[in-house]
Design a protein around this motif. Structure first.
Motif, mmCIF file in Angstrom:
data_model
loop_
_atom_site.group_PDB
_atom_site.id
_atom_site.type_symbol
_atom_site.label_atom_id
_atom_site.label_comp_id
_atom_site.label_asym_id
_atom_site.label_seq_id
_atom_site.Cartn_x
_atom_site.Cartn_y
_atom_site.Cartn_z
ATOM 1 N N TYR A 9 12.172 29.072 114.951
ATOM 2 C CA TYR A 9 12.426 30.421 114.693
ATOM 3 C C TYR A 9 11.227 31.229 115.366
ATOM 4 C CZ TYR A 9 14.624 28.512 110.665
ATOM 5 O OH TYR A 9 15.544 27.667 109.916
ATOM 6 N N LYS A 10 11.614 32.400 115.869
ATOM 7 C CA LYS A 10 10.600 33.291 116.453
ATOM 8 C C LYS A 10 9.934 34.235 115.444
ATOM 9 C CE LYS A 10 10.133 36.359 120.106
ATOM 10 N NZ LYS A 10 10.645 37.052 121.313
ATOM 11 N N THR A 12 8.991 37.081 113.166
ATOM 12 C CA THR A 12 9.281 38.430 113.351
ATOM 13 C C THR A 12 8.035 38.999 113.129
ATOM 14 O OG1 THR A 12 10.247 38.750 111.369
ATOM 15 C CG2 THR A 12 11.625 38.051 113.156
ATOM 16 N N TYR A 13 7.995 40.442 113.050
ATOM 17 C CA TYR A 13 7.077 41.352 112.560
ATOM 18 C C TYR A 13 6.853 41.115 110.968
ATOM 19 C CZ TYR A 13 5.351 46.229 111.255
ATOM 20 O OH TYR A 13 4.826 47.086 111.005
ATOM 21 N N ASN A 14 8.149 41.155 110.301
ATOM 22 C CA ASN A 14 7.916 40.926 108.728
ATOM 23 C C ASN A 14 7.449 39.496 108.358
ATOM 24 O OD1 ASN A 14 10.024 40.391 106.289
ATOM 25 N ND2 ASN A 14 8.341 42.126 106.102
ATOM 26 N N ASP A 17 1.860 38.697 107.877
ATOM 27 C CA ASP A 17 1.068 39.383 107.130
ATOM 28 C C ASP A 17 0.212 40.426 107.572
ATOM 29 O OD1 ASP A 17 -1.194 38.231 107.627
ATOM 30 O OD2 ASP A 17 -1.601 37.218 105.757
ATOM 31 N N THR A 19 -2.443 40.349 108.598
ATOM 32 C CA THR A 19 -3.460 39.963 109.618
ATOM 33 C C THR A 19 -2.673 39.769 110.980
ATOM 34 O OG1 THR A 19 -3.155 37.653 109.052
ATOM 35 C CG2 THR A 19 -4.833 38.662 107.762
ATOM 36 N N GLY A 20 -1.643 39.944 110.866
ATOM 37 C CA GLY A 20 -0.648 39.699 112.129
ATOM 38 C C GLY A 20 -0.257 38.308 112.603
ATOM 39 N N SER A 23 2.922 34.455 107.763
ATOM 40 C CA SER A 23 2.276 34.457 106.175
ATOM 41 C C SER A 23 2.847 32.877 105.806
ATOM 42 C CB SER A 23 2.939 35.603 105.284
ATOM 43 O OG SER A 23 3.965 35.288 104.760
ATOM 44 N N ASN A 29 10.334 30.219 103.970
ATOM 45 C CA ASN A 29 11.599 30.655 104.564
ATOM 46 C C ASN A 29 12.082 29.898 105.348
ATOM 47 O OD1 ASN A 29 11.400 32.719 102.471
ATOM 48 N ND2 ASN A 29 10.950 34.287 104.143
ATOM 49 N N ASP A 33 15.356 27.365 105.061
ATOM 50 C CA ASP A 33 16.480 27.445 105.840
ATOM 51 C C ASP A 33 16.878 26.474 106.624
ATOM 52 O OD1 ASP A 33 18.535 29.670 106.817
ATOM 53 O OD2 ASP A 33 17.554 29.172 108.828
ATOM 54 N N LEU A 37 20.426 23.948 106.701
ATOM 55 C CA LEU A 37 21.089 23.723 107.807
ATOM 56 C C LEU A 37 21.214 22.138 107.943
ATOM 57 C CD1 LEU A 37 19.428 26.332 110.217
ATOM 58 C CD2 LEU A 37 21.763 26.360 109.315
ATOM 59 N N GLU A 70 0.699 33.765 115.585
ATOM 60 C CA GLU A 70 0.815 35.291 115.953
ATOM 61 C C GLU A 70 2.450 35.465 115.664
ATOM 62 O OE1 GLU A 70 -1.484 37.054 118.578
ATOM 63 O OE2 GLU A 70 -3.182 36.585 117.551
ATOM 64 N N THR A 71 2.611 36.910 115.326
ATOM 65 C CA THR A 71 3.897 37.300 115.594
ATOM 66 C C THR A 71 4.489 37.084 116.845
ATOM 67 O OG1 THR A 71 3.402 39.292 114.122
ATOM 68 C CG2 THR A 71 5.228 39.604 115.152
ATOM 69 N N TYR B 13 18.973 31.821 104.748
ATOM 70 C CA TYR B 13 19.052 31.878 103.576
ATOM 71 C C TYR B 13 18.551 32.986 102.697
ATOM 72 C CZ TYR B 13 18.328 29.625 98.790
ATOM 73 O OH TYR B 13 18.413 29.348 97.546
ATOM 74 N N ASP B 33 11.861 44.564 113.724
ATOM 75 C CA ASP B 33 11.643 43.549 114.681
ATOM 76 C C ASP B 33 12.160 43.966 116.163
ATOM 77 O OD1 ASP B 33 10.241 41.125 115.296
ATOM 78 O OD2 ASP B 33 12.212 40.433 115.701
ATOM 79 N N TYR B 164 -0.655 41.979 98.010
ATOM 80 C CA TYR B 164 -0.755 41.284 99.194
ATOM 81 C C TYR B 164 0.492 41.436 100.069
ATOM 82 C CZ TYR B 164 -1.028 37.161 102.433
ATOM 83 O OH TYR B 164 -0.826 36.507 103.535
ATOM 84 N N ILE B 167 2.139 44.550 101.892
ATOM 85 C CA ILE B 167 1.707 45.379 103.279
ATOM 86 C C ILE B 167 1.989 44.548 104.576
ATOM 87 C CG2 ILE B 167 -0.124 46.333 101.739
ATOM 88 C CD1 ILE B 167 -2.074 44.436 102.810
ATOM 89 N N ILE B 169 1.200 45.102 108.911
ATOM 90 C CA ILE B 169 0.043 44.934 109.966
ATOM 91 C C ILE B 169 -0.887 46.405 109.619
ATOM 92 C CG2 ILE B 169 1.419 46.010 111.837
ATOM 93 C CD1 ILE B 169 -0.809 42.955 112.614
ATOM 94 N N TYR B 174 4.817 48.296 103.435
ATOM 95 C CA TYR B 174 5.629 47.873 104.306
ATOM 96 C C TYR B 174 7.029 48.825 104.100
ATOM 97 C CZ TYR B 174 9.078 45.263 106.931
ATOM 98 O OH TYR B 174 10.317 44.745 107.777
#
Lengths: 248, 248
Positions: A9-10, A12-14, A17, A19-20, A23, A29, A33, A37, A70-71, B13, B33, B164, B167, B169, B174
């Motif tokens: 998994y890369k 993503t922005y979302n 959290d 703090t970058g 989370s 998640n 996932d 699979l 980090e993201t 998922y 993203d 928490y 929100i 970055i 968000y």
């Protein structure tokens, strides 16, 4: 058929959290996932179970966190089934970032339930020779602790009503939303300077759409935070976090 | 430097709602993203802006939905900058699933703000010759509608305190959580049989951690749902959804 399964998994922005960094609930998640699979490869997927009016539910999780990336970082999630009883399946995860740094080790326990009665089913009645899927040669991640709390008067409480965005394909509160609601009790301030070292989660009872829950929160020591989610006064979820308030 | 940028996402998922199809808010994660990755290629990323004590914020979105795919489907998100004014940048997205089926077309409008004053900045003062990034040869997606509502007495209201997990970055609510909270007003029942055809979102004001908001909801006709989020009685967000109650 792969006894050990890996997916990448890369972040993503979302997935991060404020703090970058990744989370903890979004890492959750990724593992769910990957588990899905792998289960599909093994022929034990939610989809196969749905045809039999059954489904997988998670009963407990243990997380050991090392370094949340980090993201933009790619993480690899490796999973294997490391044990089973007549009704439970233990699945472990090792998460590593592209540079080879350990992100987290996680263990999970699962049950198959009847979709109508919501009661557990014997694994061998559903899947022929389930124990042959267990990869017993591997170093197993510690199992989650069974949690029992007695809160003092004055524990913090947050009321929450389960909404559309909180429910999953089973139409109940998504397991990582229990975790997210628990993390919310710690507050954003905690994540600026603090760090969660490990977590144990107990999923006691399903919570359905539009039900109201109360999350109780207490620090039992400077290093230990405990939370209990209740519906109509009865526990449905418990979490214990080992924390350190200075992340460096 | 790529004027048109593409990225792919496999629907996990958790990207799906309880119906097993990509949720609209999670599609929103994909586009944000992709926008971030494209901005990094163009040298106009959040990271570059952060060094100048500035950041991108979104002011409006328009979605046209065609067919939301199931979990496991790979979708391709294509994006390009299709216009700019002195202070706004318009970015369009075309989302297509692996079989070539159209998922959605989306347009977005962005501002650069000063991170301290929270006021918009002239794009050409931040980036040399910003308009050269505009891809003007392309068929542009319709811009979002500017929304103004007068709710009747008896509109539904949901109170919500920003936590928490809500929100990003920028340490404010968000953008896709505004949308998710709006979708929650429609209720899970709507998504069983109904479908959103298009949506317009207006981001009026930032909402910060721990602030309490109220989401007002009214159906102005059987096909149109309107929502307004208010903080201290003042609008901070508006959304209008064109719906059809029978998805087939």
């Amino acid at each position: 058929m792969l006894n050990v399964f890996e997916n990448k998994y890369k972040i993503t922005y979302n997935d991060s959290d404020f703090t970058g960094r990744l989370s903890i609930a979004k890492l959750g998640n990724f593992i769910l996932d990957t588990a899905g699979l792998h289960a599909a490869e093994l022929g034990i997927s939610m989809r196969v179970l749905a045809e039999k009016k059954m489904t997988w539910v998670i009963s407990g999780l243990h997380f050991a966190f090392f370094d949340l990336p980090e993201t933009g970082t790619v993480v690899s999630v490796e999973t294997e089934i490391t044990g089973c009883t007549k009704i439970t399946c233990k699945r472990d995860f090792h998460i590593v970032s592209e540079g080879g740094r350990r992100v987290a080790d996680i263990s999970s326990e699962w049950l198959v339930i009847n979709a109508l009665t919501r009661r557990p089913v014997f694994l061998d009645e559903v899947f022929k020779d389930f124990s042959s899927l267990v990869n017993s040669n591997c170093g197993s991640v510690e199992k989650y602790k069974h949690l029992r709390f007695l809160f003092q008067d004055g524990a913090e409480v947050l009321k929450y009503r389960v909404m559309y965005s909180d429910i999953d394909i089973n139409a109940h509160l998504y397991s990582m939303r229990y975790l997210e609601i628990a993390l919310n009790m710690l507050g954003a301030g905690f994540f600026k300077t603090g760090k969660i070292l490990s977590a144990d989660l107990n999923f006691v009872s399903e919570v359905l759409y539009n039900q109201e829950v109360e999350m109780y929160y207490e620090k039992s020591s400077p290093q230990v935070c405990r939370m209990e989610m209740r519906r109509d006064g009865k526990p449905v979820f418990r979490a214990e976090f080992q924390i350190c308030s200075d992340k460096n």
